[in-house]
Motif scaffolding. Structure first.
Motif, PDB file in Angstrom:
ATOM      1  N   GLY A  24     -10.438  -2.123  -5.337  1.00 28.07           N
ATOM      2  CA  GLY A  24     -11.712  -2.784  -5.085  1.00 28.07           C
ATOM      3  C   GLY A  24     -11.781  -4.108  -5.815  1.00 28.07           C
ATOM      4  O   GLY A  24     -10.798  -4.833  -5.906  1.00 28.07           O
ATOM      5  N   ARG A  25     -12.913  -4.378  -6.390  1.00 26.83           N
ATOM      6  CA  ARG A  25     -13.102  -5.645  -7.105  1.00 26.83           C
ATOM      7  C   ARG A  25     -12.422  -5.660  -8.456  1.00 26.83           C
ATOM      8  O   ARG A  25     -12.194  -6.709  -9.031  1.00 26.83           O
ATOM      9  N   ARG A  26     -12.110  -4.499  -8.989  1.00 27.79           N
ATOM     10  CA  ARG A  26     -11.445  -4.393 -10.288  1.00 27.79           C
ATOM     11  C   ARG A  26     -10.005  -3.934 -10.072  1.00 27.79           C
ATOM     12  O   ARG A  26      -9.689  -3.287  -9.083  1.00 27.79           O
ATOM     13  N   PRO A  27      -9.131  -4.219 -11.035  1.00 30.89           N
ATOM     14  CA  PRO A  27      -7.727  -3.821 -10.859  1.00 30.89           C
ATOM     15  C   PRO A  27      -7.497  -2.318 -10.932  1.00 30.89           C
ATOM     16  O   PRO A  27      -6.568  -1.804 -10.332  1.00 30.89           O
ATOM     17  N   TRP A  28      -8.330  -1.589 -11.662  1.00 27.88           N
ATOM     18  CA  TRP A  28      -8.171  -0.146 -11.794  1.00 27.88           C
ATOM     19  C   TRP A  28      -9.507   0.537 -11.647  1.00 27.88           C
ATOM     20  O   TRP A  28     -10.501  -0.022 -12.088  1.00 27.88           O
ATOM     21  N   PRO A  29      -9.596   1.702 -11.100  1.00 25.03           N
ATOM     22  CA  PRO A  29      -8.534   2.472 -10.456  1.00 25.03           C
ATOM     23  C   PRO A  29      -8.205   1.901  -9.084  1.00 25.03           C
ATOM     24  O   PRO A  29      -8.933   1.053  -8.568  1.00 25.03           O
ATOM     25  N   MET A  30      -7.135   2.389  -8.514  1.00 30.61           N
ATOM     26  CA  MET A  30      -6.729   1.941  -7.179  1.00 30.61           C
ATOM     27  C   MET A  30      -6.390   3.153  -6.323  1.00 30.61           C
ATOM     28  O   MET A  30      -6.028   4.208  -6.832  1.00 30.61           O
ATOM     29  N   LEU A  31      -6.530   3.015  -5.017  1.00 27.36           N
ATOM     30  CA  LEU A  31      -6.176   4.085  -4.088  1.00 27.36           C
ATOM     31  C   LEU A  31      -4.725   3.927  -3.666  1.00 27.36           C
ATOM     32  O   LEU A  31      -4.306   2.840  -3.248  1.00 27.36           O
ATOM     33  N   ARG A  32      -3.959   5.004  -3.778  1.00 25.76           N
ATOM     34  CA  ARG A  32      -2.545   5.002  -3.413  1.00 25.76           C
ATOM     35  C   ARG A  32      -2.263   6.134  -2.433  1.00 25.76           C
ATOM     36  O   ARG A  32      -2.864   7.200  -2.505  1.00 25.76           O
ATOM     37  N   LEU A  33      -1.326   5.893  -1.536  1.00 26.11           N
ATOM     38  CA  LEU A  33      -0.882   6.930  -0.617  1.00 26.11           C
ATOM     39  C   LEU A  33       0.023   7.902  -1.354  1.00 26.11           C
ATOM     40  O   LEU A  33       0.743   7.523  -2.268  1.00 26.11           O
ATOM     41  N   PHE A  34       0.006   9.162  -0.948  1.00 23.48           N
ATOM     42  CA  PHE A  34       0.865  10.162  -1.572  1.00 23.48           C
ATOM     43  C   PHE A  34       1.306  11.199  -0.546  1.00 23.48           C
ATOM     44  O   PHE A  34       0.724  11.338   0.511  1.00 23.48           O
ATOM     45  N   ARG A  35       2.342  11.925  -0.920  1.00 18.83           N
ATOM     46  CA  ARG A  35       2.786  13.105  -0.188  1.00 18.83           C
ATOM     47  C   ARG A  35       2.807  14.248  -1.191  1.00 18.83           C
ATOM     48  O   ARG A  35       3.372  14.118  -2.279  1.00 18.83           O
ATOM     49  N   CYS A  36       2.173  15.372  -0.840  1.00 22.84           N
ATOM     50  CA  CYS A  36       2.112  16.530  -1.721  1.00 22.84           C
ATOM     51  C   CYS A  36       2.918  17.665  -1.100  1.00 22.84           C
ATOM     52  O   CYS A  36       2.593  18.141  -0.011  1.00 22.84           O
TER      53      CYS A  36
END
Length: 93
Positions: A24-36
């Motif tokens: 978003g507007r801040r560097p953290w947190p961020m959304l990341r793709l994953f495989r579980c």
């Protein structure tokens, strides 16, 4: 700003739609793709600067984080090739 992607496996018809990726507007947190491999899913999860990434479905911490621009991976359900489709022009803040 972030964007959205869809994951679809044509072999078994497993799909995950509107997965958020980026920050978003801040560097953290961020959304990341994953495989579980614990719950056999693909998704996106929030990752903190120093936090442990967890599956957003089963909360397992042993997930594989994927590159934001990944095009395809082995489907977590059937192991055939599934593809990521990036939404063009659709962003989130």
């Amino acid at each position: 700003m972030g964007h959205k992607v869809d994951f679809v496996c044509r072999a078994c018809r497993y799909e995950e739609r509107d997965l958020g990726v980026g920050r978003g507007r801040r560097p953290w947190p961020m959304l990341r793709l994953f495989r579980c491999d614990n719950c056999h899913s693909v998704g996106s999860t929030w990752v903190d600067e120093d936090g442990v990434a967890r599956c957003s479905l089963c909360y397992h911490k042993d997930i594989a984080l994927l590159a934001d621009d990944i095009a395809s991976i082995a489907c977590p359900k059937c192991e055939e090739r599934g593809v990521f489709t990036h939404h063009s022009g659709e962003t989130w803040e």
